[in-house]
Every structure is written in C-alpha cells, then in structure tokens.
Motif scaffolding. Structure first.
Motif, PDB file in Angstrom:
ATOM      1  N   TYR A  79       0.803  -1.224   0.000  1.00 60.07           N
ATOM      2  CA  TYR A  79       0.000   0.000   0.000  1.00 60.07           C
ATOM      3  C   TYR A  79       0.839   1.279   0.000  1.00 60.07           C
ATOM      4  N   GLY A  80       2.150   1.147  -0.057  1.00 63.71           N
ATOM      5  CA  GLY A  80       3.014   2.315  -0.209  1.00 63.71           C
ATOM      6  C   GLY A  80       3.041   3.240   0.985  1.00 63.71           C
ATOM      7  N   VAL A  81       3.052   2.666   2.187  1.00 66.58           N
ATOM      8  CA  VAL A  81       3.117   3.473   3.403  1.00 66.58           C
ATOM      9  C   VAL A  81       4.236   2.939   4.288  1.00 66.58           C
ATOM     10  N   ASP A  82       4.648   3.739   5.250  1.00 71.94           N
ATOM     11  CA  ASP A  82       5.681   3.325   6.185  1.00 71.94           C
ATOM     12  C   ASP A  82       5.108   2.293   7.159  1.00 71.94           C
ATOM     13  N   PRO A  83       5.851   1.228   7.486  1.00 74.24           N
ATOM     14  CA  PRO A  83       5.338   0.229   8.428  1.00 74.24           C
ATOM     15  C   PRO A  83       4.953   0.814   9.784  1.00 74.24           C
ATOM     16  N   ASP A  84       5.603   1.891  10.196  1.00 73.14           N
ATOM     17  CA  ASP A  84       5.283   2.491  11.487  1.00 73.14           C
ATOM     18  C   ASP A  84       3.877   3.078  11.523  1.00 73.14           C
ATOM     19  N   ARG A  85       3.259   3.248  10.357  1.00 77.00           N
ATOM     20  CA  ARG A  85       1.910   3.807  10.297  1.00 77.00           C
ATOM     21  C   ARG A  85       0.836   2.725  10.326  1.00 77.00           C
ATOM     22  N   ILE A  86       1.229   1.456  10.330  1.00 77.65           N
ATOM     23  CA  ILE A  86       0.282   0.347  10.247  1.00 77.65           C
ATOM     24  C   ILE A  86       0.111  -0.304  11.613  1.00 77.65           C
ATOM     25  N   VAL A  87      -1.151  -0.556  11.964  1.00 78.92           N
ATOM     26  CA  VAL A  87      -1.487  -1.323  13.155  1.00 78.92           C
ATOM     27  C   VAL A  87      -2.393  -2.466  12.718  1.00 78.92           C
ATOM     28  N   THR A  88      -2.099  -3.673  13.157  1.00 83.05           N
ATOM     29  CA  THR A  88      -2.948  -4.813  12.832  1.00 83.05           C
ATOM     30  C   THR A  88      -3.776  -5.206  14.046  1.00 83.05           C
ATOM     31  N   ALA A 210      -5.919   9.191  -1.273  1.00 83.46           N
ATOM     32  CA  ALA A 210      -6.476  10.548  -1.275  1.00 83.46           C
ATOM     33  C   ALA A 210      -6.222  11.310   0.020  1.00 83.46           C
ATOM     34  N   TYR A 211      -6.243  10.600   1.149  1.00 83.58           N
ATOM     35  CA  TYR A 211      -6.226  11.298   2.437  1.00 83.58           C
ATOM     36  C   TYR A 211      -5.184  10.768   3.427  1.00 83.58           C
ATOM     37  N   GLY A 212      -4.315   9.893   2.955  1.00 90.42           N
ATOM     38  CA  GLY A 212      -3.353   9.277   3.852  1.00 90.42           C
ATOM     39  C   GLY A 212      -2.397  10.243   4.514  1.00 90.42           C
ATOM     40  N   ASP A 213      -2.232  11.431   3.934  1.00 95.02           N
ATOM     41  CA  ASP A 213      -1.287  12.392   4.511  1.00 95.02           C
ATOM     42  C   ASP A 213      -1.954  13.335   5.516  1.00 95.02           C
ATOM     43  N   ARG A 214      -3.255  13.205   5.724  1.00 96.50           N
ATOM     44  CA  ARG A 214      -3.942  14.094   6.670  1.00 96.50           C
ATOM     45  C   ARG A 214      -3.702  13.610   8.102  1.00 96.50           C
ATOM     46  N   VAL A 218      -7.660   8.352   9.788  1.00 93.70           N
ATOM     47  CA  VAL A 218      -7.248   6.959   9.916  1.00 93.70           C
ATOM     48  C   VAL A 218      -8.045   6.151   8.901  1.00 93.70           C
ATOM     49  N   VAL A 219      -7.368   5.260   8.191  1.00 94.68           N
ATOM     50  CA  VAL A 219      -8.035   4.407   7.209  1.00 94.68           C
ATOM     51  C   VAL A 219      -8.059   2.985   7.737  1.00 94.68           C
ATOM     52  N   LEU A 220      -9.253   2.390   7.782  1.00 94.61           N
ATOM     53  CA  LEU A 220      -9.434   1.002   8.214  1.00 94.61           C
ATOM     54  C   LEU A 220      -9.606   0.097   7.002  1.00 94.61           C
ATOM     55  N   ARG A 221      -8.923  -1.029   7.006  1.00 96.18           N
ATOM     56  CA  ARG A 221      -9.086  -2.058   5.982  1.00 96.18           C
ATOM     57  C   ARG A 221      -9.160  -3.427   6.658  1.00 96.18           C
ATOM     58  N   THR A 222      -9.600  -4.423   5.914  1.00100.00           N
ATOM     59  CA  THR A 222      -9.686  -5.774   6.453  1.00100.00           C
ATOM     60  C   THR A 222      -9.275  -6.780   5.400  1.00100.00           C
ATOM     61  N   LEU A 223      -8.806  -7.938   5.860  1.00100.41           N
ATOM     62  CA  LEU A 223      -8.545  -9.071   4.976  1.00100.41           C
ATOM     63  C   LEU A 223      -9.647 -10.126   5.098  1.00100.41           C
ATOM     64  N   SER A 224     -10.728  -9.783   5.813  1.00 98.49           N
ATOM     65  CA  SER A 224     -11.821 -10.731   6.020  1.00 98.49           C
ATOM     66  C   SER A 224     -12.722 -10.876   4.803  1.00 98.49           C
ATOM     67  N   LYS A 225     -12.795  -9.854   3.978  1.00100.30           N
ATOM     68  CA  LYS A 225     -13.778  -9.859   2.896  1.00100.30           C
ATOM     69  C   LYS A 225     -13.145 -10.346   1.600  1.00100.30           C
ATOM     70  N   LEU A 237      -5.044  -0.906  10.102  1.00 98.47           N
ATOM     71  CA  LEU A 237      -5.324   0.505   9.900  1.00 98.47           C
ATOM     72  C   LEU A 237      -4.043   1.214   9.516  1.00 98.47           C
ATOM     73  N   VAL A 238      -4.218   2.349   8.878  1.00100.31           N
ATOM     74  CA  VAL A 238      -3.096   3.209   8.524  1.00100.31           C
ATOM     75  C   VAL A 238      -3.380   4.593   9.091  1.00100.31           C
ATOM     76  N   ALA A 239      -2.451   5.088   9.878  1.00 97.04           N
ATOM     77  CA  ALA A 239      -2.592   6.388  10.529  1.00 97.04           C
ATOM     78  C   ALA A 239      -1.234   7.070  10.548  1.00 97.04           C
ATOM     79  N   GLN A 240      -1.220   8.315  10.962  1.00 99.77           N
ATOM     80  CA  GLN A 240       0.052   8.986  11.163  1.00 99.77           C
ATOM     81  C   GLN A 240       0.804   8.296  12.308  1.00 99.77           C
TER      82      GLN A 240
END
Length: 361
Positions: A79-88, A210-214, A218-225, A237-240
């Motif tokens: 997803y092109g983000v820093d690992p420090d911004r990801i929480v599982t 679109a909004y990852g730099d705000r 926070v953007v929530l995603r899942t691998l369940s679907k 999730l991806v957050a600052q």
C-alpha cells in the motif's frame, strides 16, 4: 442486590451474526441451506493460504510476533506506506474499538451515520462514549454535511463507512473533500473501507491515496472480505505515526494470532486472484441489482459485495420468508435487508426466494 455489570448496557443490542446454515437445513429438512447474510466471499481460501496455515499450526505452541513485523512490512510494501503507520488487529472492527479506547473518555462523542455498521453503537458504549447518530439521506447514504454539523467540542471520533455497511452506498471524493475540510483538525476521522476492493465507481476515492497524509485521518481495511480470511480475523489501519503508536498501546497483546499472520502473508501474494474474484462478485452484484429492481425499484446502487433492500417494516417478514425457502439473508427490522452476493447459483436461488417473498409479505 448490587449489579455486577454496567446498567447502561441493558439497552444495548448485541451484535447479530448470520444464522447457522446447518441449523436451518436441519429445521427445514433439506440437504443444504444458503447463507447470504455475513458478507463472506464464496470462493474458498486463496491459493497458498491453506498451506501457510498448516505450516504455522506446527509452531502454535509459541506466541506470535507481537510486533507483526513481517505482515506489517508486507502491507506497507503493497500500500506504499511506512510500516510504522500500520497497526494490525483481530479484524477492522477490533481496531475501531481500539480507536475509541485511544480517543474517548466517558461522555465524549462518537459521530456516525445511521443506519451504518451495527458494531458502531456497541463500540461507543464500550468506552462510555455518547453515540451521535446522523440519519442517512433518502438515498440510504451518509449525509456528510449533517455529520459535519453534528460535531461538537465533545466529539473525539467520526466514523465514515465507505462503502456503507449495510446499504452498500458510497460517498464521492468531492463530498469527502468538503467534509474533511469542515471537520476540526483535533477530531479523528476514521474512513472504514472494509469493502474497498469491490469499488468500481471512479468517483469513490481510495482513502489511502487521497487522504493518507492528513494528520487526523485513519483508514481502516480488512482481509476478512475480498481476501477471504473472515474465519481468521485480520484487519489493519493506517494512521500517522503518533496516532498509530498510541493505538498500539491499547491493542490486546498477541491479538493477531500466529496462524492469522501466516495466512495473511500468504494471501497478500495472491493479489491477482483477488482481483479476478472481485470482478466475478461485481458482475454478479450488477446482475442481482438489475433483477431486484424489477421487483423493488428503489434498491440503491452498491459498491460492496452485498445489496440493500429498503423494505422498512417488511424487513423481518422478508427475512423469514427467505429462510423458509432455505436462503439466509440479514434483515434489519424497520429498515431493510442486506443480502451478500454469492455464487451465481446461490444468487439465482435468492432471486427466486425474493420474488416469492415479496409476493407474500
């Protein structure tokens, strides 16, 4: 006699899972029932996932990597983000709970559309926050301007489900731009994109892009679907970085299990197959929607892997009528019915049940 639990939870409805297919089949005396109530994909695990699970089980006597390092790195690369911004976490719903814990004191407010994901009021009540429910538009979608107007100095969290569960409706980039500009910078906005992989409308934004730099998004995603891991519960999730760090402090330790991590890592190698499967779901979604509109003209366009029947007070009766024909759907009494897109054969069985049910209720 003194209470052992909080009295305010008495009025809170429990989360309603889809009915067990084996139970319904036994009750009806039929070989097999069809479950279209839980927004699962019907194609089985992705290639490589069963093998990864089998291997991981051999070390299941050990704790998993609490830092989820390999999976976070894999998600970061995709997803092109820093690992420090990801929480599982244990699905995106668990991460929404952790977000509420990380932002709200008792009495603070959480704003969300209604009807939206049925776990939102449970999440708010769990931290003693006040739910501020903003009614959907007549088209069954988020009323973003009304949601922005509902924000007060007690609001700590705003939840935007896009596409919306259970109605399947979505909000556009232009509307989200205006909304995010209107929400104060000290209020965290959660863009819940559990169904992002099924979106085909170019006007519906990818929130990460679109909004990852705000800072307050926070953007929530899942691998369940789309990724087929509903039974293993993996969300992210991806957050600052500073927000992500705070959330990790309240995440249940080891909640992303060893087996779930292995399965998710394997699933992420099957991106092309996910795209193929999503294309099948979208084609069936379009076919089912077109057929339903001949029976019920105001079925809204869906960008998820389910469709919404705005049946109002007839919702419960419709659900019961479908079950009597061996098809399990998800009624929300007083509002409507959500129906997951299954295989073509399952969808045909539902359409036949729906036509009969609508003629009966």
């Amino acid at each position: 006699m003194s209470r052992l639990t909080r009295s305010d939870l008495d009025a809170l409805p429990g989360y309603v899972p889809g009915r067990n297919v084996a139970d319904l089949a036994r009750d009806l005396g039929i070989p097999e029932a069809i479950k279209l109530a839980s927004n699962e994909v019907p194609f089985g695990p992705l290639p490589g996932v069963p093998e990864a699970i089998a291997e991981a089980v051999t070390t299941s006597h050990r704790y998993p990597d609490m830092g989820v390092t390999v999976l976070r790195d894999k998600l970061a690369a995709r997803y092109g983000v820093d690992p420090d911004r990801i929480v599982t976490g244990c699905g995106s719903v668990a991460l929404a709970e952790h977000l509420a814990k990380a932002t709200c004191f008792p009495g603070d407010e959480i704003v969300y559309a209604w009807r939206s994901f049925e776990a939102y009021p449970i999440i708010a009540a769990g931290v003693g926050a006040t739910s501020v429910r903003v009614p959907n538009t007549p088209g069954h979608g988020h009323h973003l301007s009304a949601m922005a107007a509902a924000v007060t100095d007690r609001t700590r969290l705003v939840l935007v489900c896009n596409p919306n569960n259970p109605t399947g409706t979505s909000v556009t980039r232009a509307d989200l731009d205006r909304f995010l500009d209107d929400v104060p910078s000290d209020v965290l906005v959660v863009l819940d994109e559990a169904y992002r992989e099924f979106v085909t409308d170019a006007q519906v934004p990818d929130a990460l892009a679109a909004y990852g730099d705000r800072p307050n998004v926070v953007v929530l995603r899942t691998l369940s679907k789309a990724w087929g891991l509903a039974g293993l519960r993996v969300g992210f999730l991806v957050a600052q970085p500073e927000v992500a760090t705070a959330i990790r402090k309240v995440v249940t330790p080891f909640s992303t299990s060893l087996v779930a991590q292995a399965a998710a890592i394997a699933a992420l190698d099957a991106g092309a197959e996910v795209e193929r499967r999503c294309a099948i779901v979208v084609a069936e979604r379009n076919r089912v929607t077109e057929a339903l509109r001949k029976l019920l003209p105001d079925v809204p366009a869906s960008q998820a892997n389910f469709v919404w029947l705005p049946l109002g007070d007839r919702a419960a009766a419709f659900g019961a009528a479908c079950e009597s024909r061996g098809v399990i759907v998800r009624p929300f009494p007083g509002d409507g019915v959500r129906v997951t897109i299954g295989t073509p054969e399952e969808n045909d069985a539902f359409l036949a049940a729906a036509e009969a049910a609508l003629g009966q209720i």
